[in-house]
Write an enzyme that holds these catalytic residues in place. Structure first.
Site, short mmCIF file in Angstrom:
data_model
loop_
_atom_site.label_atom_id
_atom_site.label_comp_id
_atom_site.label_asym_id
_atom_site.label_seq_id
_atom_site.Cartn_x
_atom_site.Cartn_y
_atom_site.Cartn_z
N ASP A 116 0.79 -1.23 0.00
CA ASP A 116 0.00 0.00 0.00
C ASP A 116 0.82 1.28 0.00
O ASP A 116 0.29 2.38 0.20
CB ASP A 116 -0.94 0.01 1.22
CG ASP A 116 -2.10 -0.94 1.05
OD1 ASP A 116 -2.70 -0.94 -0.05
OD2 ASP A 116 -2.41 -1.68 1.99
N ASP A 174 -6.72 -4.65 -5.39
CA ASP A 174 -6.37 -3.30 -4.95
C ASP A 174 -4.94 -2.93 -5.37
O ASP A 174 -4.62 -1.75 -5.57
CB ASP A 174 -6.46 -3.16 -3.43
CG ASP A 174 -7.66 -3.84 -2.81
OD1 ASP A 174 -8.04 -4.93 -3.28
OD2 ASP A 174 -8.19 -3.32 -1.82
#
Length: 402
Positions: A116, A174
């Site tokens: 992330d 994602d």
């Protein structure tokens, strides 16, 4: 389970009249003016309220604000939103606050155990560098990109997403969003291996994450020795075989962006297939704000996900500029933005704990962030407003002074 059911029931009650709401058409650019003015006000008040390093993430069921510490995957979105607020308004106070909240994230550059880093650093430091050119933001971006690249497995051809869970080598849809960081960093720091890793990840994900109808799985686990797929599952969707709404949005955005960065035609073809799945899905409500999962059975009572809608809108606006018949994507995105700018979804100034949008869903099956504001919904909504205004050649600074 009782807690989950009670929270879910409360979410349904809060949604109230959303299902019967018509798409807000607005008068001219009034909806755009309303949204940008509201956003600037909310961001200004939020920057005065919250502390750098502990950024607002969502609102808890008891009305308190859930804060994102440095290692939280959402921590970069608030600083990024402040930068977008400055870009939309020209407000120098927002620029100063954006810098303050961005520099507080400095230590993220040393984190190595998550994919992330794109969300955390590129949305904050990346926008800071883009808008100011200040080289103070360069080194953290370089270090973070190096750590993201270090998670690439050449045998499997993907970047590892998580270092937790029962999977051997998990990759989530994602992760497509974080490729933008590596594409940029590969060019910026003359690291072609970073760029190529991002492209390889996109190719591998296209091969293994998608079904015949171009919906995507959430989690794929790989065998690191053979590179073969071991499992296809979900972590946030309804079932392993369902189409989790935000996951579909991540894929649409990721392949549109991958085409823009690589000019590889298979990526734009993939983006258009995903767009068709989303836009033509029979479960998509008339106002174009998707249910949290496209495959829920109780559609008339299921929470919407404004965060998925915001990502879809931003992605479709970008897609509209990459293809010949882009007007259909532009129009669909415009409809989404008008709905998100309605009173049903857009907060009133001073309310909503200074978040901009209402009615998003984080992880419903874990009783987490159901029918709440989310900082990444705000971020992609602001990005979409920026892209919309640019395509329409609307000067938001002038519009908001009128």
């Amino acid at each position: 389970m009782k807690t989950l059911l009670s929270t879910f029931a409360a979410a349904i009650a809060l949604m109230g009249s959303v299902n019967s709401m018509a798409v807000t058409k607005g008068n001219g650019d009034d909806w755009l003016k309303k949204s940008t003015k509201t956003a600037v006000y909310q961001l200004t008040k939020a920057a005065q309220t919250y502390t750098p390093g502990m950024n607002p993430r969502s609102i808890n069921p008891d009305g308190t604000v859930r804060l994102a510490p440095l290692r939280d995957w959402t921590t970069g979105f608030f600083a990024g939103s402040l930068w977008y607020g400055y870009e939309l308004s020209g407000d120098q106070n927002l620029a100063a606050e954006a810098k303050r909240f961005t520099l507080a994230l400095d230590s993220i550059q040393y984190i190595k155990d998550t994919h992330d880093l794109g969300f955390m650093l590129y949305c904050s430091y990346g926008n800071a560098l883009r808008l100011t050119g200040d080289k103070i933001y360069l080194k953290p971006l370089e270090n973070g990109a190096a750590n993201l690249y270090a998670r690439f497995n050449k045998k499997a051809g993907v970047i590892r997403s998580w270092d937790f869970g029962h999977w051997q080598y998990p990759v989530i849809i994602d992760n497509m969003m974080n490729l933008e960081y590596l594409y940029w960093a590969g060019k910026e720091f003359n690291k072609p291996e970073w760029f190529n890793a991002a492209k390889t990840h996109a190719v591998t994900t296209m091969k293994n994450h998608f079904r015949k109808d171009y919906s995507s799985y959430h989690v794929i686990s790989y065998d690191t020795l053979s590179g073969k797929v071991l499992q296809r599952e979900t972590h946030q969707g309804l079932t392993n075989e369902s189409a989790w709404a935000r996951g579909q949005a991540w894929g649409l955005y990721g392949y549109t962006m991958s085409y823009k960065d690589t000019k590889d035609k298979k990526f734009i073809e993939q983006a258009e297939h995903i767009a068709a799945f989303i836009m033509n899905h029979p479960a998509m409500p008339a106002d174009k704000i998707p249910l949290w999962d496209f495959d829920v059975h109780n559609r008339d009572r299921s929470p919407r996900d404004a965060s998925a809608a915001a990502v879809i809108a931003s992605a479709l606006l970008d897609l509209s500029t990459q293809v010949k018949d882009g007007q259909k994507y532009f129009k669909y995105a415009e409809d989404i933005l008008k709905t998100l700018s309605s009173d049903e979804y857009l907060a009133k100034p001073g309310e909503n704990k200074f978040f901009i949008l209402k009615h998003s869903v984080g992880a419903l099956l874990y009783n987490s962030e159901i029918d709440t504001p989310l900082n990444y919904a705000d971020y992609y909504f602001l990005e979409a407003l920026k892209r919309y205004a640019a395509l329409k050649k609307i000067d938001l600074k002038t519009l908001n002074q009128s």
